[in-house]
Design a protein around this motif. Structure first.
Motif, mmCIF file in Angstrom:
data_model
loop_
_atom_site.group_PDB
_atom_site.id
_atom_site.type_symbol
_atom_site.label_atom_id
_atom_site.label_comp_id
_atom_site.label_asym_id
_atom_site.label_seq_id
_atom_site.Cartn_x
_atom_site.Cartn_y
_atom_site.Cartn_z
ATOM 1 N N GLU A 18 0.862 -1.191 0.000
ATOM 2 C CA GLU A 18 0.000 0.000 0.000
ATOM 3 C C GLU A 18 0.892 1.232 0.000
ATOM 4 O OE1 GLU A 18 -2.149 2.529 -0.328
ATOM 5 O OE2 GLU A 18 -3.707 1.168 0.420
ATOM 6 N N ASP A 19 0.675 2.137 -0.960
ATOM 7 C CA ASP A 19 1.536 3.311 -1.059
ATOM 8 C C ASP A 19 1.051 4.475 -0.208
ATOM 9 O OD1 ASP A 19 -0.568 3.168 -3.093
ATOM 10 O OD2 ASP A 19 0.114 5.189 -3.603
ATOM 11 N N ASP A 62 -3.023 -3.363 -2.364
ATOM 12 C CA ASP A 62 -3.739 -2.221 -2.934
ATOM 13 C C ASP A 62 -3.726 -2.332 -4.460
ATOM 14 O OD1 ASP A 62 -5.014 0.241 -3.057
ATOM 15 O OD2 ASP A 62 -3.122 1.331 -3.182
ATOM 16 N N GLY A 64 -4.271 0.269 -6.696
ATOM 17 C CA GLY A 64 -3.611 1.425 -7.297
ATOM 18 C C GLY A 64 -2.260 1.697 -6.647
ATOM 19 N N LYS A 112 -12.132 0.703 -0.117
ATOM 20 C CA LYS A 112 -11.755 1.844 0.730
ATOM 21 C C LYS A 112 -12.831 2.920 0.676
ATOM 22 C CE LYS A 112 -6.935 1.526 -0.615
ATOM 23 N NZ LYS A 112 -5.834 2.345 -1.146
HETATM 24 CA CA CA Z 1 -2.840 3.403 -3.661
#
Ligand code: CA
Length: 232
Positions: A18-19, A62, A64, A112
């Motif tokens: 997850e970024d 995640d 993205g 989310k």
């Molecule tokens: Ca993301």
């Protein structure tokens, strides 16, 4: 986040890809408290490296991500060699993301924003399910040329091993033990994947389609109009 690496944990190792540091921190905190060793990773390439060296019991992924590899790429890459449970996180409300994720072999998805408690509950449910089926008596179920070894979670068709995801395997065992019965999508959702799974019923269709594709004609699954499915 470094201190998380040091926390004692008996529940196994979970990689969070997850970024967004806020989401990664929150998820890490809750999963650590629940007894897991958590390794947060911000990009796809590193995630694959860490996966290979750490052999986690579960991956939270995640969709993205920055860089060349998005969550779907990673999911596909992991699935090529591993049946580790994967939960995808999607920011998008678009149903397509969820369906694509499941088709690429994810076991579950969370949209989310999500509550960290929900994440912990899903993680526990998936890991419990894996243990439950693994502990089942060493029985073998045969459907035509398909042989399901419940204890080792291996499936062969005419002697050739077929790779199923954890969710596909659980679904297969569930319907195989109820041959001849018409099962509603809701029954399958609740029964095959435990009550904590709150999914929409199309998830069942996606997984049935995957099973048909992977196992071929010997899997005699019929669509029961207005109800769900029946294995003959
Ligand atoms: Ca993301």
């Amino acid at each position: 986040m470094q201190d998380l690496y040091l926390m004692a944990a008996d529940g196994g190792t979970i990689i969070i890809v997850e970024d967004d540091p806020n989401i990664a921190d929150l998820a890490s905190t809750y999963l650590s408290r629940a007894g897991y060793r958590v390794l947060p990773v911000g990009d796809g390439k590193r995630a694959l490296d860490i996966f290979r060296s750490e052999k986690p019991c579960l991956v939270v992924l995640d969709v993205g991500l920055p860089g060349d590899l998005d969550g779907f790429d990673i999911c596909r890459t992991l699935r090529a060699t591993s049946d580790v449970p994967i939960i995808i996180l999607t920011a998008r409300s678009d149903e397509i993301d969820r369906i694509v994720g499941l088709e690429m072999g994810a076991d579950d998805y969370i949209v989310k924003p999500f509550s960290p408690r929900e994440l912990v509950a899903r993680v526990k449910a998936i890991l419990r399910r894996s243990v439950m089926v693994a502990d089942a008596p060493g029985r073998t179920i045969t459907i035509g040329t398909i042989v399901i070894d419940v204890a080792s979670r291996r499936v062969t068709v005419a002697g050739d091993e077929v790779q199923l995801t954890a969710r596909e395997f659980d679904l297969l065992v569930f319907i195989a033990l109820r041959r001849g019965l018409a099962l509603s999508r809701r029954q399958i959702l609740n029964g095959a994947w435990s009550n904590s799974w709150i999914g929409d019923e199309r998830t069942v269709d996606v997984h049935i389609r995957q099973l048909r594709k992977k196992l071929g004609d010997d899997l005699d699954v019929h669509t029961v109009w207005g109800v769900g499915y029946r294995l003959d």
